[in-house]
Design an enzyme around this catalytic site. Structure first.
Site, short mmCIF file in Angstrom:
data_model
loop_
_atom_site.label_atom_id
_atom_site.label_comp_id
_atom_site.label_asym_id
_atom_site.label_seq_id
_atom_site.Cartn_x
_atom_site.Cartn_y
_atom_site.Cartn_z
N LYS A 75 26.23 64.16 15.89
CA LYS A 75 25.92 64.05 14.45
C LYS A 75 25.08 65.26 14.07
O LYS A 75 23.87 65.29 14.29
CB LYS A 75 25.15 62.76 14.12
CG LYS A 75 25.10 62.55 12.61
CD LYS A 75 23.75 62.14 12.10
CE LYS A 75 22.81 63.12 11.53
NZ LYS A 75 23.16 64.02 10.46
N GLU A 123 13.05 66.28 21.01
CA GLU A 123 12.48 67.62 20.84
C GLU A 123 12.07 67.72 19.39
O GLU A 123 12.93 67.69 18.51
CB GLU A 123 13.52 68.71 21.15
CG GLU A 123 13.97 68.78 22.59
CD GLU A 123 12.87 69.20 23.54
OE1 GLU A 123 11.84 69.75 23.08
OE2 GLU A 123 13.03 68.95 24.74
N CYS A 126 11.33 75.80 15.52
CA CYS A 126 10.32 74.87 16.03
C CYS A 126 9.25 75.63 16.79
O CYS A 126 8.12 75.19 16.91
CB CYS A 126 10.97 73.83 16.93
SG CYS A 126 11.99 74.55 18.19
N GLU A 168 3.00 71.02 10.43
CA GLU A 168 4.15 71.92 10.49
C GLU A 168 4.67 72.18 9.08
O GLU A 168 4.99 71.25 8.36
CB GLU A 168 5.25 71.30 11.34
CG GLU A 168 6.38 72.26 11.59
CD GLU A 168 7.52 71.64 12.38
OE1 GLU A 168 7.96 70.53 12.03
OE2 GLU A 168 7.98 72.28 13.34
P1 NAD Z 1 15.04 65.93 10.56
O1 NAD Z 1 14.24 65.05 11.45
O2 NAD Z 1 14.97 65.69 9.10
O3 NAD Z 1 16.59 65.80 10.92
C1 NAD Z 1 17.09 66.08 12.21
C2 NAD Z 1 18.39 65.33 12.39
O4 NAD Z 1 18.12 63.93 12.39
C3 NAD Z 1 19.41 65.57 11.28
O5 NAD Z 1 20.70 65.56 11.84
C4 NAD Z 1 19.20 64.35 10.38
O6 NAD Z 1 20.32 64.03 9.60
C5 NAD Z 1 18.91 63.28 11.41
N1 NAD Z 1 18.14 62.14 10.91
C6 NAD Z 1 17.28 62.12 9.86
N2 NAD Z 1 16.76 60.87 9.73
C7 NAD Z 1 17.30 60.11 10.72
C8 NAD Z 1 17.14 58.75 11.11
N3 NAD Z 1 16.32 57.93 10.47
N4 NAD Z 1 17.83 58.31 12.19
C9 NAD Z 1 18.64 59.14 12.87
N5 NAD Z 1 18.84 60.43 12.54
C10 NAD Z 1 18.17 60.93 11.48
O7 NAD Z 1 14.67 67.42 10.93
P2 NAD Z 1 15.26 68.76 10.27
O8 NAD Z 1 14.59 68.98 8.98
O9 NAD Z 1 16.76 68.77 10.30
O10 NAD Z 1 14.79 69.86 11.33
C11 NAD Z 1 13.55 70.46 11.29
C12 NAD Z 1 12.65 69.85 12.34
O11 NAD Z 1 13.24 69.99 13.62
C13 NAD Z 1 11.32 70.56 12.45
O12 NAD Z 1 10.29 69.62 12.57
C14 NAD Z 1 11.45 71.36 13.74
O13 NAD Z 1 10.24 71.65 14.38
C15 NAD Z 1 12.30 70.46 14.55
N6 NAD Z 1 12.96 71.20 15.63
C16 NAD Z 1 12.51 71.02 16.90
C17 NAD Z 1 13.07 71.72 17.95
C18 NAD Z 1 12.57 71.53 19.35
O14 NAD Z 1 13.32 71.83 20.26
N7 NAD Z 1 11.36 71.06 19.56
C19 NAD Z 1 14.12 72.60 17.69
C20 NAD Z 1 14.56 72.76 16.39
C21 NAD Z 1 13.98 72.04 15.36
#
Ligand code: NAD
Length: 494
Positions: free
Chosen positions: A176, A251, A285, A386
């Protein structure tokens, strides 16, 4: 303007969502440029995907691991051949500059070749027994059907970190992807199929977190959730998974810092700060969102940094002259703007930027000026939370002890860096840093697939992606005792 229609890949076929609903994806550098229309899926689509993934498990598990690896090797070759075209699409849908988009795809290529090799390893251990004529070993078993949930900032690298190790360990998977970068994920799945992956082994379901992510997490047949995204979403997922005994790897966010000590090579540090803070428009991230400067060099380095930040060229990532692309969407633009206000209210001094950037063609997208705050102290929200944008908070310190204390003074624990020419100070920091990743004389960004990637505290939950540690996420250890003594032997008793 063309508006191609993209599809889900479920049960071995490209298909619309069951409801027939769709959503559009746009270019964040130019809102008029529509990337395409995608299925807005829901729980019904997830259900079909899970059923199909379950039906293909046995066949995939019978496929010898080297054969599974050969498919991944071909994936790497196809990605290599199509790298430029894929990078162009990624820049259009995500906004990162072309050079970085190529890097994103290169990471998927590296991951394909690295994981292909695992097909001929997947090493277990042979371990001596305390009893005579007893043989002990460990094997890796697949986990089952994996739900893989990915963010938008690395549209191909992050799916590759999850899909390849899941497959090499004989799991089937449902991907997804984030709804801001669904086209890159679609191309990724197309390439796996072209490479010969049995069609029902991997399913692709497009849609939002609540409509697709949640049903995936909650589906009783999903044995493992591997999630990359915000700490808030990760926490919700982890809470559900722990109540339902699901394996979960997370992550999440970061609040990474670079320390520059007074003995550092300042030219080198300056390059690292610009790349760490403003590369990918701060949307990594591992982005450096805090800069910790020893007082003696603080004003000189701040002055030089200010010059660089003011002169960064913003624009479409497709133009070779562009150094920084847009933010991903309107919501992120608002969030970053809000943090600038928060920083000002907290008493930090805004040195440059702090506003959306709307010059010329940039008026069509979600651009934000490179932003630097000084006079920041560690407890301010801009130093703790963040922001995920091109915003850097400068904190001045007296010495290395204070620098390390400030670097560790956050709820996150992903990546920390130190610039110094003193080997003793470098090793001191390596030991004292509370983070999953440490860099010396390099910025906080720059993962390589053969090394574990992940963080501690609110960044992770004890797992590491990439490298061989990824196999520990996507497999279960099975410990085997073979007694060939012909009699009952009792461990700890005989
Ligand atoms: P997000 O949490 O909004 O979404 C991430 C994914 O989860 C998307 O596919 C989203 O549709 C899905 N999602 C959202 N709500 C959900 C739920 N309730 N249940 C299941 N899935 C759900 O994050 P984002 O805005 O897409 O990404 C940015 C974040 O990702 C930042 O906090 C960044 O630090 C983090 N990030 C971390 C790493 C790492 O390896 N530590 C790498 C890249 C990004």
């Amino acid at each position: 303007m063309a508006n191609p229609k993209f599809l889900n890949f479920i049960d071995g076929a490209w298909c619309s969502s069951k409801s027939g609903k769709t959503f559009s994806n746009i270019n964040p550098a130019n809102k008029d440029d529509i990337i395409g229309t995608f299925p807005a899926s829901d729980a019904q689509d997830v259900q079909k995907a899970v059923e199909s993934a379950a039906s293909s498990l046995e066949e995939w598990q019978k496929t010898p691991p080297p054969k599974r690896g050969e498919i991944l090797f071909r994936v790497g070759e196809i990605l290599q051949n199509r790298k430029e075209e894929l990078a162009q699409l990624m820049t259009r849908e995500m906004g990162k500059i072309l050079r970085e988009a190529r890097g994103d795809i290169q990471e998927a290529i590296d991951m394909a070749f690295y994981t292909a090799g695992e097909g001929r390893r997947l090493l277990g251990q042979t371990v001596p027994s305390e009893l005579p004529n007893k043989f002990c070993m460990t094997l890796r078993d697949p986990v089952g059907i994996c739900g893989l949930i990915t963010p938008w900032n690395f549209p191909m690298a992050i799916p590759s970190w999850k899909v390849f190790p899941a497959l090499i360990c004989a799991n089937t998977a449902i991907l997804k992807p984030a709804s801001d970068t669904p086209a890159s994920a679609t191309k990724f799945v197309e390439i796996l199929l072209e490479a010969g992956l049995p069609p029902k082994t991997l399913q692709l379901v497009h849609g939002t977190g609540p409509e697709v992510g949640t049903p995936l997490v909650k589906h009783p047949q999903i044995e493992l959730i591997s999630f990359t995204g915000s700490s808030q979403t990760g926490q919700e997922i982890a809470a559900y998974c722990s109540q339902h005994h699901k394996k979960v790897s997370l992550e999440m966010g970061g609040k990474n810092a670079q320390i520059v000590l007074e003995d550092a090579n300042l030219d080198l540090a300056l390059e690292g700060i610009v790349w760490g803070a403003f590369g990918t428009t701060g949307q990594r991230c591992t982005a450096s969102s805090r800069l910790i400067l020893q007082k003696k060099i603080a004003s000189e380095l701040t002055h030089r940094l200010l010059n660089r930040a003011k002169n960064l060229k913003l624009g479409s990532g497709l133009l070779s002259s562009t150094e920084m692309g847009p933010l991903i969407n309107q919501k992120q633009l608002e969030k970053v703007s809000e943090y600038v206000q928060i920083g000002q209210k907290e008493g930090a001094q805004l040195l440059t930027g702090g506003h959306p950037y709307r010059e010329g063609e940039c008026s069509k997208g979600f651009f934000f000026s490179p932003t630097i705050f000084t006079n920041v102290h560690s407890q301010m929200r801009i130093a703790q939370e963040e922001i995920f944008g091109p915003v850097l908070a400068i904190i001045e310190v007296e010495d290395i002890e204070e620098a390390i204390h400030v670097a560790n003074d956050t709820s996150y624990g992903l990546s920390l860096s130190i610039y110094t020419q003193d080997i003793n100070q470098a090793f001191h920091a390596i030991r004292a840093f509370k983070s999953g990743i440490v860099y010396v004389n390099a910025p906080t960004i720059g993962a390589e697939v053969q090394l574990p990637f992940g963080g501690i505290k609110h960044t992770g939950n004890g797992h590491r992606e990439a490298a061989q540690t990824a196999l520990d996420i996507f497999s279960e250890w099975k410990t085997v005792f073979i007694d060939h003594s012909g009699r009952l032997q009792k461990a700890q008793i005989d």
